[in-house]
Write a protein that holds these residues in place. Structure first.
Motif, PDB file in Angstrom:
ATOM      1  N   LEU A 192       0.835  -1.206   0.000  1.00  9.93           N
ATOM      2  CA  LEU A 192       0.000   0.000   0.000  1.00  9.93           C
ATOM      3  C   LEU A 192       0.870   1.258   0.000  1.00  9.93           C
ATOM      4  CD1 LEU A 192      -2.802  -1.162   2.458  1.00  9.93           C
ATOM      5  CD2 LEU A 192      -2.983  -0.875  -0.022  1.00  9.93           C
ATOM      6  N   ARG A 214       0.991   4.633  -2.430  1.00 11.09           N
ATOM      7  CA  ARG A 214       1.091   6.029  -1.973  1.00 11.09           C
ATOM      8  C   ARG A 214       2.238   6.723  -2.697  1.00 11.09           C
ATOM      9  NH1 ARG A 214      -0.090   3.383   3.181  1.00 11.09           N
ATOM     10  NH2 ARG A 214      -2.256   3.900   3.694  1.00 11.09           N
ATOM     11  N   PRO A 220      -4.723   5.635  -0.558  1.00  7.20           N
ATOM     12  CA  PRO A 220      -5.794   4.645  -0.367  1.00  7.20           C
ATOM     13  C   PRO A 220      -7.081   5.229   0.238  1.00  7.20           C
ATOM     14  CG  PRO A 220      -3.710   3.693   0.255  1.00  7.20           C
ATOM     15  CD  PRO A 220      -3.441   5.145  -0.048  1.00  7.20           C
ATOM     16  N   ASP A 221      -6.973   6.212   1.145  1.00  6.58           N
ATOM     17  CA  ASP A 221      -8.216   6.678   1.776  1.00  6.58           C
ATOM     18  C   ASP A 221      -9.032   7.583   0.859  1.00  6.58           C
ATOM     19  OD1 ASP A 221      -6.374   8.643   1.954  1.00  6.58           O
ATOM     20  OD2 ASP A 221      -6.986   9.327   3.957  1.00  6.58           O
ATOM     21  N   LYS A 222      -8.449   7.992  -0.274  1.00  7.34           N
ATOM     22  CA  LYS A 222      -9.238   8.763  -1.237  1.00  7.34           C
ATOM     23  C   LYS A 222      -9.883   7.841  -2.271  1.00  7.34           C
ATOM     24  CE  LYS A 222      -6.961  13.222  -1.074  1.00  7.34           C
ATOM     25  NZ  LYS A 222      -5.552  13.520  -1.329  1.00  7.34           N
ATOM     26  N   HIS A 223      -9.543   6.571  -2.209  1.00  9.80           N
ATOM     27  CA  HIS A 223     -10.056   5.641  -3.212  1.00  9.80           C
ATOM     28  C   HIS A 223     -10.759   4.480  -2.517  1.00  9.80           C
ATOM     29  CE1 HIS A 223      -7.986   7.519  -6.597  1.00  9.80           C
ATOM     30  NE2 HIS A 223      -7.036   7.795  -5.718  1.00  9.80           N
ATOM     31  N   ASP A 224     -11.131   3.497  -3.322  1.00  9.67           N
ATOM     32  CA  ASP A 224     -11.697   2.285  -2.748  1.00  9.67           C
ATOM     33  C   ASP A 224     -10.760   1.151  -3.133  1.00  9.67           C
ATOM     34  OD1 ASP A 224     -13.389   0.540  -1.491  1.00  9.67           O
ATOM     35  OD2 ASP A 224     -14.697   0.302  -3.225  1.00  9.67           O
ATOM     36  N   ILE A 225      -9.984   0.700  -2.168  1.00  8.32           N
ATOM     37  CA  ILE A 225      -9.041  -0.372  -2.469  1.00  8.32           C
ATOM     38  C   ILE A 225      -9.533  -1.655  -1.806  1.00  8.32           C
ATOM     39  CG2 ILE A 225      -6.686  -1.194  -2.097  1.00  8.32           C
ATOM     40  CD1 ILE A 225      -5.769   1.616  -2.623  1.00  8.32           C
ATOM     41  N   ARG A 226      -9.614  -2.704  -2.598  1.00  6.82           N
ATOM     42  CA  ARG A 226     -10.144  -3.978  -2.086  1.00  6.82           C
ATOM     43  C   ARG A 226      -9.168  -5.092  -2.367  1.00  6.82           C
ATOM     44  NH1 ARG A 226     -15.822  -4.154  -2.520  1.00  6.82           N
ATOM     45  NH2 ARG A 226     -16.512  -2.011  -2.410  1.00  6.82           N
ATOM     46  N   TRP A 262      -8.064  -4.346  -6.161  1.00  6.25           N
ATOM     47  CA  TRP A 262      -8.904  -3.438  -6.951  1.00  6.25           C
ATOM     48  C   TRP A 262      -8.697  -2.002  -6.508  1.00  6.25           C
ATOM     49  CZ3 TRP A 262     -14.611  -5.516  -7.540  1.00  6.25           C
ATOM     50  CH2 TRP A 262     -14.569  -6.769  -8.174  1.00  6.25           C
ATOM     51  N   LEU A 263      -8.575  -1.137  -7.500  1.00 10.49           N
ATOM     52  CA  LEU A 263      -8.547   0.294  -7.228  1.00 10.49           C
ATOM     53  C   LEU A 263      -9.808   0.872  -7.871  1.00 10.49           C
ATOM     54  CD1 LEU A 263      -7.184   3.018  -6.449  1.00 10.49           C
ATOM     55  CD2 LEU A 263      -5.988   2.911  -8.647  1.00 10.49           C
ATOM     56  N   ASP A 264     -10.740   1.309  -7.076  1.00  7.14           N
ATOM     57  CA  ASP A 264     -12.023   1.830  -7.576  1.00  7.14           C
ATOM     58  C   ASP A 264     -12.624   0.896  -8.628  1.00  7.14           C
ATOM     59  OD1 ASP A 264     -11.636   3.945  -5.861  1.00  7.14           O
ATOM     60  OD2 ASP A 264     -10.749   5.229  -7.385  1.00  7.14           O
ATOM     61  N   GLY A 265     -12.606  -0.385  -8.351  1.00  9.62           N
ATOM     62  CA  GLY A 265     -13.255  -1.352  -9.231  1.00  9.62           C
ATOM     63  C   GLY A 265     -12.352  -1.926 -10.307  1.00  9.62           C
ATOM     64  N   MET A 266     -11.108  -1.403 -10.429  1.00 13.22           N
ATOM     65  CA  MET A 266     -10.221  -1.918 -11.468  1.00 13.22           C
ATOM     66  C   MET A 266      -9.110  -2.753 -10.843  1.00 13.22           C
ATOM     67  SD  MET A 266      -8.074   0.059 -14.399  1.00 13.22           S
ATOM     68  CE  MET A 266      -7.235   1.148 -13.257  1.00 13.22           C
ATOM     69  N   TYR A 279      -4.879   4.690 -15.165  1.00 18.07           N
ATOM     70  CA  TYR A 279      -5.609   5.295 -14.057  1.00 18.07           C
ATOM     71  C   TYR A 279      -4.982   6.628 -13.666  1.00 18.07           C
ATOM     72  CZ  TYR A 279      -8.721   5.648 -10.161  1.00 18.07           C
ATOM     73  OH  TYR A 279      -9.707   6.089  -9.332  1.00 18.07           O
TER      74      TYR A 279
END
Lengths: 303, 689
Positions: free
Chosen positions: A93, A97, A103-109, A130-134, A167
């Protein structure tokens, strides 16, 4: 951040984490995992930290340069951390950065993804990240390689460089990625994509490729039997690539496919066994923990 | 005194599909281990999110009670020698139990005397035994796939990174590999930093809540459901209801925030199934429908986090989906340019199974089978069936099905309609794969039913013929599901199909294949396999097993006919003639069951009661046959039940087992012929009254 800077930043980041920065391996391969710096080094007890860019070829993914997301030649950024450190995900992670992805500005899964390579006799458990679904990264804890249990277990981090660049640069086509100021991905690779698609799908000569496969298989066997694991492995890689080319030509039936995969896997196993033997004979030189080294060596003598 | 206990296993993101079972197992194993340790408590619960599995035990006793433990040794007769002195075996037992032989007791178990060692076990303080118990609980968890990490040998779903264990305010010390337990937890991966101190079990829930973790999976799920519904409502629609998707999303995050994203309505040109599959399978989005049930150009995503920078997240997700839909639109446009006929031509190169030939071979077999089934069942017509069978596998060569295999059949239907095939043909192409999973819908159209039956019997017979049969959990070609699908279709539509002829026809179609199993054996095995599935289907539909067994004891290749007899049995059992019927049957059957011959020499009957019974029976016999032939089973049963007075009278008046062999034979023959007729629709001896 241009494409080149992304690579440089990753190299810089992982270099600071203590990785050797190796260079791409000079034989065609489908993924960074097939580089001997991963495939061979993930075997056996010796620690190993490495990272490198890997040009990767998947002939069936060619789209004549017309699809904005698919290429038959693309780049992976590969990291191997052996043994897997406890904070490995935090390390990863932090690398994001470093690329400016907070990471806290996005959706990381971390979404379950179990990796298996039938041709390499290898498998592991991990995630797609995944970064915002990608999906931007594959993360795998190797469990087996070349049919041998991995101990210690290494963590493999494989970044999809083009996706990350798209991205960061907000591009909808891979060809629009800015490589450096004034030069984009298309300038570097587009014509080759068109040409290779044509070659892979239309022109590659099936009978020559088949002959080459058989020759490379024989060569791999001969060299492996002379206990030279890496030279033998080069021919395993060649077999794998030739098989991918035959597959792209659409001339391999389902039955034949299974047969080819089994042939490459057998070679991979043979080489993996030779490599393990060789490292043991060398006395596991990378194992700095003297006690562990001695106990492993004596343990194996007993066996 | 009692205190709450909390155990948190901190892990890297566990696969969502493992979570439900892991949470349930955690509780079950804990209940077992605590009961083994004789520790009582008020309540026990387990929770989970991707990064943690948590066990809460409420009001756990601080002290384990004392216990008296009786360990049984050898029999007394073995523990003592003939002189009454301790034998070698007796002394050995005492030694193994670390007691003097003289302290052993003799106790009787089931009429046999054994020697026993009776030990008092002093209860321990819970704090002393909890570490061991909790370690056992953690090692007791298992997962579909587990892994090792680093230099360690422990296997778990994903690496364990921290352990929190508190009994009231006290830490419980346990260790898994390099991880020692403590009083620290971690919050949300991105919204909370560093280890967080927890004072006691109550405090744990507060700390997590403040650090963006909604631990309770049910609470989290409800929140997601509500947020998704609200987001859809704000956009003027409603979300697709999909419990599997909701479940998966629930275990992919710790703090949900749903958002609506949109895509260009130009993609709505692509069939809705393609769009929803892309959204659900690839992206875990909830599709949104408008009030008329039409798919809207939007989706609901659920982010793991707050609404901070939600616009960035939305834009990123929209872009990803756009790229995927762009691909889908491209495939759709490519596919509809190509006539299905072109795709059919390529099916010769697609393998069905290496020993069973290509898909093209299969299509040819399906044509034959569909015509046969259509004719026998009086469904559909030759032209439609031939065309549907010809086209039904074409979509396997489309770009879309290559990309989304689960859309086979569904895409075929769209391509067929698009090139002007009739609605019946198009529907049959889609329906021939139904039912795709347990509980899926059955084909509705006649042609769909026929083609679906053809597809399934072709698979069953083909695989059975080359020795691929389901066994235990091994059923790679889902043959059980297919046989069950056949049973449901046949019963629901009341089709009269002779399964043996059907399987035989399917076998003959495989003439070009070298089979391992003969026609006769294959047919018998496939029929038996289907009948066994029928048993399961009927049990599921609420018929009791004895009725099913009774009806199946009268063999038939026509399961609709069997089903008719079972429903009649069910009605009979519930009717007021059932008792009379069973009396008639049982009295006649009990005496005559070892008698084979059902001929009756009426001339030698002497007693009025037996003459009367014989006459009454002869009078109804042919009417009973006629009713059975009309499948009016209840009328037949009624006539037989009405014989009860005559049967009772007979048994009151005569002794059957007389010395006069001829008379005995006549009487047994009469009883046998009545029992046989009773058993015409089922074996009534199998029925539990």
């Amino acid at each position: 951040m241009n494409f080149q800077e992304i690579i440089l930043r990753l190299q810089n980041y992982w270099s600071k984490q203590g990785c050797i920065i190796q260079q791409p391996y000079d034989v065609e391969k489908g993924a960074g995992t097939m580089n001997p710096a991963t495939f061979l080094r993930s075997l056996g007890p010796e620690p190993w930290q490495v990272s490198y860019v890997e040009p990767s070829r998947r002939p069936t993914d060619g789209r004549y340069g017309e699809n904005p997301n698919r290429l038959q030649h693309y780049y992976q950024y590969q990291v191997i951390l052996k043994p897997s450190p406890d904070n490995v995900i935090d390390l990863y992670l932090d690398s994001l950065r470093d690329l400016g992805i907070e990471p806290d500005k996005h959706d990381i899964r971390l979404v379950e993804d179990n990796w298996e390579s039938p041709t390499l006799g290898a498998w592991g458990l991990g995630w797609e990240i995944w970064l915002d679904g990608m999906e931007i990264t594959q993360f795998t804890y190797f469990q087996q390689c070349g049919g041998f249990d991995c101990y210690p277990v290494c963590a493999e981090i494989t970044y999809g460089l083009e996706r990350i660049a798209m991205y960061i640069q907000n591009r909808e086509s891979v060809f629009d990625i800015e490589w450096v100021d004034g030069i984009n991905y298309a300038d570097v690779h587009h014509q080759a994509e068109v040409d290779y698609s044509r070659y892979n799908f239309e022109l590659a000569d099936v009978s020559s490729l088949t002959t080459m496969f058989n020759l490379c298989e024989q060569e791999a066997l001969n060299i492996a039997n002379r206990h030279l694991p890496q030279p033998a492995y080069d021919y395993v890689l060649k077999c794998s690539h030739l098989f991918n080319l035959l597959d792209a030509r659409g001339t391999i039936s389902v039955t034949e496919r299974t047969g080819y995969i089994a042939r490459v896997r057998n070679l991979a196993r043979l080489v993996a066994g030779e490599y393990l033997e060789q490292r043991k004979n060398l006395g596991y030189p990378l194992l700095k923990d003297e006690e562990l080294r001695k106990s492993l060596l004596s343990e194996e003598e007993v066996r | 005194m009692a205190r709450d206990l909390i155990l948190e296993i901190g892990v890297e993101e566990i696969p969502s599909v493992y979570m439900n079972k892991a949470i349930a197992d955690l509780k079950t194993i804990a209940i077992q281990k605590l009961s083994d340790a004789r520790l009582s408590y008020k309540g026990i619960e387990s929770f989970g999110s991707p990064r943690r599995l948590t066990l809460l035990v409420e009001q756990l006793e601080e002290q384990q009670p004392d216990a008296v433990i009786a360990n049984r040794g050898p029999k007394k007769s073995i523990a003592f020698d003939p002189e009454g002195k301790p034998s070698k075996a007796g002394l050995g037992f005492a030694r193994s139990q670390k007691v003097d032989f003289k302290d052993l007791e003799v106790r009787e178990v089931g009429g046999i005397e054994y020697i026993f060692v009776i030990k008092k076990e002093q209860g321990n303080a819970s704090t002393a035994i909890l570490p061991g118990i909790m370690q056992d609980i953690i090692h007791g968890l298992s997962f579909p796939k587990s892994m090792r990490w680093g230099y360690y040998h422990t296997r778990f779903a994903r690496p364990i990174r921290w352990l929190l264990a508190l009994f009231g305010n006290d830490k419980v010390a346990l260790q898994i590999e390099n991880i020692a337990s403590g009083c620290y937890t971690y919050g949300h991966r991105f919204l909370s930093r560093g280890p967080l101190e927890v004072k006691n079990p109550r405090d744990y829930f507060r700390v997590l809540k403040e650090n963006y973790v909604i631990l309770n999976q049910e609470e989290r799920k409800e929140l997601i459901r509500q947020q998704v519904a609200d987001a859809a409502a704000n956009a003027g629609g409603r979300p697709m209801e999909d419990d599997d998707l909701l479940e998966e999303v629930n275990y992919l995050l710790e703090y949900p925030t749903a958002f609506y994203g949109s895509f260009s309505s130009s993609y709505l040109e692509v069939p809705p199934e393609v769009l929803t599959t892309t959204m659900i399978e690839h992206q875990r989005y909830f599709p949104v429908f408008d009030s008329s049930g039409k798919l809207m150009p939007g989706f609901i995503g659920v982010r793991n986090g707050t609404d901070h920078s939600l616009d960035v997240v939305r834009a990123g997700n929209e872009r990803v989906l756009k790229a995927r839909l762009e691909d889908a639109l491209f495939f759709w446009k490519e596919d509809i340019r190509k006539p299905l006929e072109d795709m059919v031509q390529g099916l010769g190169d697609v393998l069905f199974h290496e020993r069973l030939g290509s898909i093209m071979d299969k299509v040819e077999r399906l044509k034959n089978l569909a015509l046969y089934i259509g004719q026998v069942c009086g469904l559909s017509d030759e032209k439609t069936l031939k065309r549907a069978a010809h086209l039904c596998k074409a979509d396997l060569l489309s770009n879309m099905v290559y990309e989304f295999p689960e859309l086979q059949g569904i895409m075929g239907r769209y391509y067929a309609l698009n090139q002007g095939e009739s609605p019946e043909v198009s529907e049959a192409i889609c329906e021939h794969y139904l039912p795709r999973f347990a509980g899926d819908r059955l084909p509705a159209s006649g042609s769909g039913k026929v083609l679906s039956l053809a597809e399934k019997i072709d698979n069953l017979v083909g695989f059975f013929a080359i020795g691929i049969k389901p066994s235990g959990s091994q059923d790679p070609y889902a043959l059980r599901r297919q046989a069950m699908g056949m049973v449901n279709m046949i019963l629901d539509s009341g089709l009269n199909l002779n399964l043996a002829s059907l399987a035989g026809t399917a076998y003959d179609n495989y003439a070009a294949v070298k089979a391992d199993s003969s026609r006769e054996d294959t047919v018998a095995e496939v029929v038996e396999f289907i009948v066994q599935r029928m048993r399961g289907v009927l049990l599921e539909r609420g018929f009791s097993y004895d009725l099913i067994d009774a009806a199946l004891a009268v063999p038939s290749y026509d399961i609709t006919e069997v089903y008719g007899r079972i429903t009649a049995l069910q009605e009979l059992r519930q009717s007021d003639i059932f008792e009379d019927y069973m009396v008639v049957y049982n009295r006649c059957h009990n005496l005559s069951k070892k008698w084979e011959d059902d001929t009756v020499n009426a001339d030698i009957l002497v007693d009025e009661s037996e003459i009367n019974l014989h006459r009454s029976f002869s009078l109804i016999k042919y009417d009973v046959y006629r009713s059975i032939n009309r499948r009016d089973y209840l009328a037949a049963c009624k006539m037989l039940a009405d014989l009860r007075p005559q049967v009772d009278e007979f048994f009151n008046a005569v002794m059957v087992m007389v010395e006069d062999e001829e008379l005995k034979a006549a009487r047994l023959g009469l009883l046998k012929s009545i029992a046989n007729l009773c058993n015409f629709i089922a074996d009534f001896s199998a029925i539990v009254a």
